[in-house]
Write a protein that holds these residues in place. Structure first.
Motif, short mmCIF file in Angstrom:
data_model
loop_
_atom_site.label_atom_id
_atom_site.label_comp_id
_atom_site.label_asym_id
_atom_site.label_seq_id
_atom_site.Cartn_x
_atom_site.Cartn_y
_atom_site.Cartn_z
N LEU A 3 -64.39 -105.50 131.36
CA LEU A 3 -63.69 -106.77 131.49
C LEU A 3 -62.65 -106.70 132.61
CD1 LEU A 3 -63.13 -107.68 127.73
CD2 LEU A 3 -64.51 -108.97 129.38
N GLY A 4 -61.91 -105.62 132.66
CA GLY A 4 -60.90 -105.48 133.70
C GLY A 4 -61.49 -105.34 135.08
N ARG A 39 -66.45 -111.49 134.76
CA ARG A 39 -67.79 -111.86 135.20
C ARG A 39 -68.80 -110.78 134.82
NH1 ARG A 39 -64.84 -112.23 139.70
NH2 ARG A 39 -66.12 -110.72 140.82
N ASP A 40 -70.10 -111.11 135.01
CA ASP A 40 -71.14 -110.12 134.78
C ASP A 40 -70.94 -108.91 135.67
OD1 ASP A 40 -72.32 -111.72 132.91
OD2 ASP A 40 -74.18 -112.06 134.02
N LEU A 85 -72.38 -105.83 131.19
CA LEU A 85 -72.15 -107.19 130.69
C LEU A 85 -73.05 -108.11 131.51
CD1 LEU A 85 -68.25 -107.34 130.34
CD2 LEU A 85 -69.92 -107.36 128.48
N VAL A 86 -74.10 -108.60 130.90
CA VAL A 86 -75.08 -109.44 131.58
C VAL A 86 -75.34 -110.68 130.74
CG1 VAL A 86 -77.42 -109.60 132.52
CG2 VAL A 86 -76.14 -107.44 132.68
N GLN A 87 -75.03 -111.86 131.30
CA GLN A 87 -75.19 -113.13 130.61
C GLN A 87 -74.50 -113.12 129.25
OE1 GLN A 87 -79.41 -114.00 130.58
NE2 GLN A 87 -79.47 -114.39 132.78
N GLY A 88 -73.30 -112.58 129.25
CA GLY A 88 -72.48 -112.57 128.04
C GLY A 88 -72.83 -111.51 127.02
N ARG A 89 -73.84 -110.71 127.31
CA ARG A 89 -74.24 -109.67 126.35
C ARG A 89 -73.80 -108.31 126.85
NH1 ARG A 89 -80.42 -108.19 124.33
NH2 ARG A 89 -79.81 -106.47 122.95
N ALA A 90 -73.16 -107.54 125.95
CA ALA A 90 -72.71 -106.20 126.30
C ALA A 90 -73.70 -105.18 125.76
CB ALA A 90 -71.33 -105.94 125.71
N ALA A 115 -77.64 -105.23 135.82
CA ALA A 115 -76.35 -105.17 136.51
C ALA A 115 -76.56 -104.99 138.02
CB ALA A 115 -75.51 -104.02 135.97
N SER A 116 -76.00 -105.88 138.80
CA SER A 116 -76.10 -105.78 140.25
C SER A 116 -74.79 -105.31 140.88
CB SER A 116 -76.49 -107.13 140.85
OG SER A 116 -75.54 -108.13 140.51
N ARG A 117 -73.76 -105.20 140.05
CA ARG A 117 -72.45 -104.70 140.49
C ARG A 117 -72.00 -103.67 139.47
NH1 ARG A 117 -68.60 -107.84 142.94
NH2 ARG A 117 -67.25 -107.45 141.15
N ILE A 118 -71.69 -102.46 139.94
CA ILE A 118 -71.26 -101.39 139.04
C ILE A 118 -69.97 -100.78 139.59
CG2 ILE A 118 -71.84 -99.21 137.91
CD1 ILE A 118 -74.79 -99.87 138.34
#
Length: 289
Positions: A109-110, A115-116, A131-136, A244-247
């Motif tokens: 979250l931080g 965002r995803d 976190l993808v489309q609100g699902r962790a 995830a496209s951003r890590i």
């Protein structure tokens, strides 16, 4: 709610860091205490949480009488185990409200501002979270004894094991193995006694030695880092497969690992927008809302 206070606490295997803000988000104080990893025991974690909270209040010029105004978000290692999360949430801290999530959720979250995205924690322990489309969806994070590939504890334990094996000439000696044994006064018996009670953070203290000697070209350190990088890479691949496209790499070993990661991960590795305490504060605000 104008006089409400918000506390975000990031509790890992080595320490607990708390940040206190007012309702407008102004940082009032921060505090640090020992580990609040729930797998070490709920009582141990609760003691550290109380100490970090008290230190943050003190830095803000407040005392325990302000606890009733505090909405707390606790991002804790081990909170991915539901029974442990429930146990710490039931502790009588005195907060006005409390929300508990894993340290991975708070860090994600931080890092992405809500965002995803995904994070891979590389510290005393390790865990990925997408976190993808609100699902962790969590990846790993099952603790030092059965998981945590790429963590400081696993890497440090590998270094100690390599050093002990080298004593019996079952593995090569190097500057790294000699440096590890120096911590035990070159006495393997001392290492055996130490290992009887050593926990994850104790092993993790050897991880910086491995990176230091890898940078100097030590062959044993190179082999240990290569093995650890394979574990890190497997977790990154899984996070990407989850969408995830951003890590963001977070934790004390995030930067030490970067030079040794395969180039193919470069397009998805991004800088964090905030830290885990920001994520824990987001938890606190959601709970208040």
């Amino acid at each position: 709610m104008a006089d409400a206070l918000y506390l975000g606490l990031d509790g890992g295997g080595t320490n607990s860091r708390a940040r206190l803000t007012d309702a407008a988000g102004l940082v009032l104080g921060e505090g640090v205490a020992g580990s609040s990893n729930l797998t070490l025991g709920v009582d141990v974690a609760a003691t550290a949480i109380r100490a970090a909270t008290a230190a943050a209040l003190d830095a803000a010029g407040l005392d325990a009488s302000a606890l009733g105004r505090v909405r707390a978000g606790l991002g804790l290692a081990g909170a991915n185990v539901p029974s442990l999360a429930a146990a710490i949430a039931a502790e009588p801290f005195g907060y006005a409200a409390v929300a508990v999530a894993s340290d991975a959720v708070a860090a994600c979250l931080g890092a992405h501002g809500g965002r995803d995205g995904a994070i891979l924690i590389l510290g005393t322990g390790s865990q990925g979270l997408a976190l993808v489309q609100g699902r962790a969806t969590a990846v790993g994070g099952w603790g030092f004894q059965i998981g945590d590939d790429g963590s400081g504890a696993i890497l440090g334990r590998a270094a100690v094991r390599a050093a002990i094996l080298s004593i019996d000439e079952l593995a090569p000696r190097s500057a790294l193995t000699r440096a590890v044994m120096a911590r035990f006064h070159d006495d393997p018996s001392e290492a055996v006694i130490w290992a009887k009670s050593a926990v994850a953070r104790d092993y993790a203290r050897f991880a910086p030695l491995v990176f230091e000697h890898r940078a100097a070209g030590d062959a044993v350190a190179e082999a240990l880092i290569d093995e650890a990088v394979a574990g890190v890479g497997a977790q990154l691949d899984r996070l990407m497969a989850l969408g995830a496209s951003r890590i963001v790499l977070v934790g004390g070993l995030a930067e030490p690992y970067r030079p040794w990661l395969p180039e193919r991960f470069a397009p998805v590795l991004v800088a964090a927008e905030g830290d885990p305490m920001d994520g824990a504060l987001a938890l606190a605000r959601r709970e208040a809302a």
